[in-house]
Design a protein around this motif. Structure first.
Motif, PDB file in Angstrom:
ATOM      1  N   LEU A 511       0.818  -1.218   0.000  1.00  0.00           N
ATOM      2  CA  LEU A 511       0.000   0.000   0.000  1.00  0.00           C
ATOM      3  C   LEU A 511       0.849   1.264   0.000  1.00  0.00           C
ATOM      4  CD1 LEU A 511      -2.777  -0.966   2.591  1.00  0.00           C
ATOM      5  CD2 LEU A 511      -3.059  -0.712   0.118  1.00  0.00           C
ATOM      6  N   GLY A 512       2.165   1.100   0.168  1.00  0.00           N
ATOM      7  CA  GLY A 512       3.049   2.249   0.324  1.00  0.00           C
ATOM      8  C   GLY A 512       3.370   2.989  -0.950  1.00  0.00           C
ATOM      9  N   GLY A 513       2.976   2.440  -2.095  1.00  0.00           N
ATOM     10  CA  GLY A 513       3.162   3.186  -3.335  1.00  0.00           C
ATOM     11  C   GLY A 513       4.231   2.618  -4.238  1.00  0.00           C
ATOM     12  N   GLU A 514       4.388   3.284  -5.357  1.00  0.00           N
ATOM     13  CA  GLU A 514       5.234   2.822  -6.456  1.00  0.00           C
ATOM     14  C   GLU A 514       6.682   2.617  -6.055  1.00  0.00           C
ATOM     15  OE1 GLU A 514       5.998   1.844 -10.512  1.00  0.00           O
ATOM     16  OE2 GLU A 514       4.102   2.096  -9.443  1.00  0.00           O
ATOM     17  N   ARG A 515       7.206   3.457  -5.171  1.00  0.00           N
ATOM     18  CA  ARG A 515       8.640   3.423  -4.866  1.00  0.00           C
ATOM     19  C   ARG A 515       9.002   2.502  -3.709  1.00  0.00           C
ATOM     20  NH1 ARG A 515      12.102   7.535  -6.874  1.00  0.00           N
ATOM     21  NH2 ARG A 515      11.078   8.739  -8.520  1.00  0.00           N
ATOM     22  N   VAL A 516       8.020   1.874  -3.084  1.00  0.00           N
ATOM     23  CA  VAL A 516       8.317   0.941  -1.993  1.00  0.00           C
ATOM     24  C   VAL A 516       8.636  -0.421  -2.597  1.00  0.00           C
ATOM     25  CG1 VAL A 516       7.429  -0.231   0.047  1.00  0.00           C
ATOM     26  CG2 VAL A 516       6.843   2.174  -0.365  1.00  0.00           C
ATOM     27  N   ASN A 517       9.855  -0.879  -2.386  1.00  0.00           N
ATOM     28  CA  ASN A 517      10.285  -2.155  -2.957  1.00  0.00           C
ATOM     29  C   ASN A 517       9.701  -3.304  -2.128  1.00  0.00           C
ATOM     30  OD1 ASN A 517      11.929  -4.496  -3.734  1.00  0.00           O
ATOM     31  ND2 ASN A 517      13.221  -3.008  -4.762  1.00  0.00           N
ATOM     32  N   LEU A 518       9.025  -4.224  -2.802  1.00  0.00           N
ATOM     33  CA  LEU A 518       8.309  -5.299  -2.117  1.00  0.00           C
ATOM     34  C   LEU A 518       9.145  -6.539  -1.868  1.00  0.00           C
ATOM     35  CD1 LEU A 518       4.815  -5.123  -3.870  1.00  0.00           C
ATOM     36  CD2 LEU A 518       5.608  -3.983  -1.783  1.00  0.00           C
ATOM     37  N   LEU A 519      10.343  -6.617  -2.449  1.00  0.00           N
ATOM     38  CA  LEU A 519      11.103  -7.859  -2.298  1.00  0.00           C
ATOM     39  C   LEU A 519      11.475  -8.173  -0.846  1.00  0.00           C
ATOM     40  CD1 LEU A 519      13.526  -8.612  -5.268  1.00  0.00           C
ATOM     41  CD2 LEU A 519      12.249 -10.240  -3.907  1.00  0.00           C
ATOM     42  N   PRO A 520      11.921  -7.222  -0.037  1.00  0.00           N
ATOM     43  CA  PRO A 520      12.229  -7.574   1.350  1.00  0.00           C
ATOM     44  C   PRO A 520      11.030  -8.174   2.097  1.00  0.00           C
ATOM     45  CG  PRO A 520      13.235  -5.477   0.802  1.00  0.00           C
ATOM     46  CD  PRO A 520      12.348  -5.830  -0.350  1.00  0.00           C
ATOM     47  N   ALA A 521       9.849  -7.595   1.914  1.00  0.00           N
ATOM     48  CA  ALA A 521       8.663  -8.139   2.585  1.00  0.00           C
ATOM     49  C   ALA A 521       8.286  -9.502   2.015  1.00  0.00           C
ATOM     50  CB  ALA A 521       7.492  -7.162   2.455  1.00  0.00           C
TER      51      ALA A 521
END
Length: 558
Positions: A511-521
């Motif tokens: 939900l954090g937006g385009e620039r939040v990288n999802l790989l760590p999560a």
């Protein structure tokens, strides 16, 4: 009677073909002459247009010594059944001399659904390996030193980022720093829109996940290639040689541009980008095609994106010999086609090659057919002398003229793509799909009308074979049910609270937006043994997409 009819039809097609010789052309329709002379390459400036191998614009190769320094990586795409089934075949490939591993997932993985999905059981492990969780990833690489071998994931949809998460989690569980991992993830989500998986990989979400991989690897996995623009799949769907170059380079440009928009420096990301190309059956056209692609890419990266690092300008590519050029009739003919296609790839300067197996139009490769495919590469490498000289056909008047023709046609098509608003806009509008469908229809008509001869299929036919040399790969009865049961057993045995917490954090990050990288999560969720479907379903919800692309499962409470 049937044999006589086939003979008569074959004679008609041959007559049509010989009539066509009055206006000969390449497989892609580029006109050819009876012979070539210096006049056909008179406008070439050696330093400007060719230069030495390893020098800009890299038309003659990206390394000065090419294969004298190091042979191409020899791969065979592998994936079927369970992770353990594929692990055994990977070990077999290693024993036979492959120098890199190449793995493909099944259709369920491409759709980001697990093996226990109500619509997945029949497809589980059928045309690729079934991987639904970190446990499967661990089984897939059991006993294989992943810190010492190059691994390629031949996957392109939203499953890419989930596979990267599971692979990193598996490495870290072994105590391996992700920075030590070598390999490639195909990661070309845009091309999914016209390869049959569009609904499972929305354009914007797919592009965001691709850039997440690029960013993560640029910072934590410096030896990993972050994506291959998949020219191969587009060629398999019907494009000709200039279209393959134009569409592929336009795809690659879209990812580079999006990564720069994210704030990444072009010279931090471009050296770890590559291309996955076809090598089709028209021998000289394919060599010229790949030489032209190197030249266009070098100038594009320098002039449009301002790249300074020489590695950013180099068109590095792997080749997959053309599956679409293979036919079920007279299957051993395919071995000959594959050998010529692989030789063209070597003469064109490929960095990695996968040779198809002769039985692929009939079923999954057997150990017998894959062994011959591996031996084909080894014979080219060690016996033919083809690897001894960089760009041995450079300076051929025909090759240079053909390289120029393909470059000119490809640049015209790229200009048309820009008029459409760029590759992303052209995909969204349906323009790309229409072009592919038109090219595919044209190619099929040429074969049916005898304008192109396919030996053993529309000419020189025999009675249909009743057996395939080496046998046919058969999936065991109950395979899908067993794979589904394995996923259900995993769900029962894991820490459900830990899974729920990890998926909640993933949802919040998404939900954090385009620039939040999802790989760590995603890596955190993979460690908790969340499944591929759960991870990507959670991401889809956050981006306003249905949890389940098949429209069957209700989302979990987050």
């Amino acid at each position: 009677m049937a044999s006589n009819q086939r003979s008569e039809q074959g004679d008609e097609l041959l007559r049509a073909y010989f009539e066509k010789l009055e206006r000969p052309s390449t497989w892609s329709g580029l006109p050819t002459k009876p012979f070539y002379s210096p006049a056909d390459a008179s406008d070439l400036d050696y330093r400007r247009d060719l230069n030495d191998p390893g020098e800009f614009p890299y038309a003659r190769g990206v390394h000065a010594d090419m294969y004298r320094g190091r042979l191409w990586t020899r791969r065979e795409v592998c994936g079927f059944g369970s992770a353990r089934d594929t692990n055994q075949r990977l070990r077999f490939q290693i024993s036979q001399g492959v120098s890199g591993l190449s793995i493909i997932d099944d259709n369920n993985g491409s759709l980001t659904i697990d093996a226990d999905h109500p619509m997945a059981t029949l497809e589980a492990g059928l045309q690729g390996v079934s991987v639904s969780s970190l446990r499967d990833m661990e089984d897939l690489f059991e006993g294989i030193p992943i810190d010492k071998v190059s691994v390629s994931f031949d996957i392109s949809g939203l499953d890419c980022i989930a596979w990267m998460a599971m692979y990193v989690a598996a490495a870290e569980k072994r105590g391996i720093d992700p920075a030590a991992l070598r390999g490639t993830v195909q990661n070309d989500t845009l091309h999914f829109q016209f390869c049959g998986y569009g609904n499972s990989c929305p354009v914007d979400l797919g592009l965001k996940s691709s850039v997440d991989i690029i960013e993560f690897c640029a910072r934590r996995m410096p030896r990993w290639y972050t994506g291959n623009a998949n020219l191969y799949d587009m060629r398999e769907n019907g494009l000709d040689a200039p279209q393959e170059v134009a569409f592929g380079l336009s795809l690659a440009s879209a990812y580079i541009g999006k990564a720069i928009d994210r704030g990444l420096n072009v010279d931090d990301i471009a050296p770890r980008r590559a291309f996955y190309c076809s090598c089709h059956i028209d021998f000289f056209e394919e060599i010229a095609k790949l030489r032209s692609a190197r030249r266009i890419w070098a100038r594009l990266m320098r002039d449009r994106f301002g790249a300074k690092d020489p590695r950013s300008l180099q068109f590095r590519f792997g080749v997959h010999t053309a599956g679409v050029s293979l036919y079920p009739s007279q299957p051993l003919n395919n071995a000959i086609r594959i050998a010529y296609e692989a030789l063209a790839a070597v003469l064109a300067g490929a960095q990695s090659i996968h040779t198809c197996s002769y039985d692929e139009p009939i079923g999954l490769p057997t150990e017998t057919s894959q062994t011959l495919a591996i031996r084909t590469q080894q014979i080219i490498a060690y016996e033919t002398g083809a690897a001894g000289v960089a760009d041995p056909l450079g300076g051929s008047w025909y090759i240079e003229s053909l390289t120029n023709q393909i470059e000119g046609k490809a640049q015209e098509i790229m200009a048309e793509i820009e008029l459409q608003g760029g590759m992303v806009a052209a995909i969204k509008s349906g323009w790309v799909l229409r072009e592919i469908e038109s090219a595919a229809l044209r190619r099929q008509n040429e074969i049916e009308n005898g304008e192109k001869i396919v030996v053993g299929t529309n000419a020189f036919q025999t009675e249909r074979e009743t057996q395939t040399p080496g046998g046919i790969h058969e999936s065991p009865a109950g395979q899908g049910e067993a794979l589904a049961a394995s996923v259900r057993e995993l769900r029962r045995g894991r820490d459900q609270g830990q899974v729920a917490e990890a998926l909640q954090r993933l949802h919040a990050q998404a939900l954090g937006g385009e620039r939040v990288n999802l790989l760590p999560a995603l890596i955190e969720a993979a460690r908790a043994y969340a499944t591929l479907g759960e991870m990507m379903g959670t991401v889809r919800i956050a981006y306003g997409q249905p949890y389940d692309p098949m429209g069957v499962l209700a989302p979990p409470r987050l």
